[in-house]
Structure formats: structure tokens, C-alpha cells
Design an enzyme around this catalytic site. Structure first.
Site, PDB file in Angstrom:
ATOM      1  CG  ASN A  62       5.037   9.610   3.539  1.00 38.74           C
ATOM      2  OD1 ASN A  62       4.760  11.071   3.827  1.00 38.74           O
ATOM      3  ND2 ASN A  62       6.093   9.400   2.929  1.00 38.74           N
ATOM      4  CD  GLU A  64      10.186   8.043   3.921  1.00 40.34           C
ATOM      5  OE1 GLU A  64      11.547   8.604   4.089  1.00 40.34           O
ATOM      6  OE2 GLU A  64       9.562   8.093   2.806  1.00 40.34           O
ATOM      7  CB  CYS A  73       1.511   4.522   3.523  1.00 40.58           C
ATOM      8  SG  CYS A  73       2.551   3.414   2.192  1.00 40.58           S
ATOM      9  CD  GLU A  75      -1.845   6.574   0.873  1.00 42.08           C
ATOM     10  OE1 GLU A  75      -0.972   6.518   1.639  1.00 42.08           O
ATOM     11  OE2 GLU A  75      -1.845   6.445  -0.397  1.00 42.08           O
ATOM     12  CB  CYS A 112       0.995   1.438  -2.198  1.00 43.52           C
ATOM     13  SG  CYS A 112       0.859   0.983  -0.304  1.00 43.52           S
ATOM     14  CB  CYS A 115      -2.704   2.287   1.396  1.00 47.49           C
ATOM     15  SG  CYS A 115      -1.194   2.705   2.263  1.00 47.49           S
TER      16      CYS A 115
HETATM   17  N1  THU Z   1       3.862   6.135   0.281  1.00 46.10           N
HETATM   18  C1  THU Z   1       2.553   6.686   0.911  1.00 46.10           C
HETATM   19  O1  THU Z   1       2.598   7.133   2.176  1.00 46.10           O
HETATM   20  N2  THU Z   1       1.666   6.228   0.347  1.00 46.10           N
HETATM   21  C2  THU Z   1       1.397   5.210  -0.672  1.00 46.10           C
HETATM   22  O2  THU Z   1       0.565   4.967  -1.114  1.00 46.10           O
HETATM   23  C3  THU Z   1       2.517   5.119  -1.507  1.00 46.10           C
HETATM   24  C4  THU Z   1       4.050   5.485  -0.724  1.00 46.10           C
HETATM   25  C5  THU Z   1       5.041   6.709   1.073  1.00 46.10           C
HETATM   26  C6  THU Z   1       5.958   5.525   1.736  1.00 46.10           C
HETATM   27  C7  THU Z   1       7.258   6.217   1.776  1.00 46.10           C
HETATM   28  O3  THU Z   1       7.495   6.991   3.007  1.00 46.10           O
HETATM   29  C8  THU Z   1       7.256   7.135   0.403  1.00 46.10           C
HETATM   30  O4  THU Z   1       6.057   7.282   0.252  1.00 46.10           O
HETATM   31  C9  THU Z   1       8.271   6.523  -0.606  1.00 46.10           C
HETATM   32  O5  THU Z   1       7.700   5.225  -0.944  1.00 46.10           O
END
Ligand code: THU
Length: 160
Positions: A62, A64, A73, A75, A112, A115
Site C-alpha cells: 500500500n 498512502e 491498496c 493488491e 477490500c 480490490c
Molecule cells: N489496504 C490495503 O492495502 N489493502 C486492502 O485490501 C485493505 C486496506 C490499505 C489501504 C490503507 O493504506 C491501509 O490499508 C488502511 O486502510
């Protein structure tokens, strides 16, 4: 009117070491990727590793952003990286892991909704299931046999 049953199954492994070797190795790639995540805001680091049927492993984590919705994310970083490099790829499986510097992530962290939707496009196009293997930092690991088993009644190009 009728009621229908929607079935999906998953295999639960008690810990990482129970995984078959290919999955174990792939999860280790996801762990390596997770360690390089850029998640200064949520402190929730996620790593993903895809195994392609050309044997290549593509990873992502991920990323940010100070403008929160501009982050992405793990994935989707991984699958878009793979798709942009190998447009004819077939994805066999994806391993996902999450860890936090704030709390112990000891239960499996599934992808999520956004994704799942993104991965479903690739699974549908390749006409072969993508196995999804996911965990937290420690503890149980969940394995499902396909993406669509995690996303019943999904939206796809047939509606357009
Ligand atoms: N996140 C992912 O990388 N993948 C997911 O399927 C769920 C959430 C990340 C996004 C964000 O940077 C952090 O987790 C908190 O939500």
C-alpha cells in the site's frame, strides 16, 4: 419467488508453516513487500504477491498519501504493476498479508471490496480462477479457490 443458496468454501490453515510450499514461498514474498509499504498515516502495512503462470512473481504494497483518498491498496498496486508489464498474463494466485505498528494483526485480512472488484476483472478475462491466500501478521491463513467466490453478484462488463 425463490431463495437460492450461495456457496463458497475456504481452507483455513492454523499458521503460515501449514501452507503448501508454493503458497508459503509466495506469502514470504508478500511479507517482504509488506515491509516496504508506505503507510505513515494508517500504520497498517499491507503486502501482496502474485504468482503468474510464466513463473514470475509480482509484488506490491500500500502506498498512502497526505491527501488520504489518493493512496492505493497493496493488491491493486500489485495487479496493475503485473498487468502493465505482462498484458497477456495469467494470474495463478495472490498472497496478501497485513501488519500494524499499532496493534497485533492476528486474524486474516481479506482484500477490500474495491480490490476484489479490480481482481475480478482479471479473473474473468483470463477464464481461470485466481486463488486468494490471506493472513494478518501472524495466525491463521485463509485460502479461497477463486476471486469470484469472494464476490457473488459482482458487476462485470456484461452489464455495459
Ligand atoms: N489496504 C490495503 O492495502 N489493502 C486492502 O485490501 C485493505 C486496506 C490499505 C489501504 C490503507 O493504506 C491501509 O490499508 C488502511 O486502510
Amino acid at each position: 419467488m425463490k431463495k437460492i443458496q450461495i456457496n463458497s468454501s475456504a481452507t483455513i490453515f492454523e499458521n503460515l508453516s501449514e501452507l503448501p510450499k508454493e503458497d508459503f514461498d509466495l506469502m514470504h514474498c508478500a511479507i517482504e513487500a509488506r515491509r516496504k509499504a508506505y503507510a505513515p498515516y494508517s500504520k497498517f502495512n499491507v503486502g501482496a504477491a502474485l504468482l503468474l503462470n510464466n513463473g514470475k512473481i509480482m509484488t506490491g504494497n500500500n502506498q498512502e498519501n497526505a491527501a488520504y483518498p489518493s493512496g492505493m491498496c497493496a493488491e491493486r498496486v500489485a495487479i496493475w504493476k503485473a498487468g502493465s508489464e505482462f498484458p497477456d498474463m495469467i494470474v495463478k494466485k495472490i498472497a496478501i498479508t497485513a501488519a500494524s505498528s499499532e496493534t497485533e494483526v492476528n486474524k486474516p485480512v481479506g482484500p477490500c471490496g474495491a480490490c476484489r472488484q479490480t481482481l475480478s476483472e482479471y479473473e474473468i478475462n483470463q477464464k481461470q480462477p485466481i486463488e486468494i491466500i490471506f493472513m494478518g501478521e501472524i495466525g491463521q491463513v485463509v485460502k479461497t479457490e477463486s476471486l469470484l467466490s469472494l464476490l457473488p453478484f459482482s458487476f462485470d462488463s456484461s452489464y455495459l
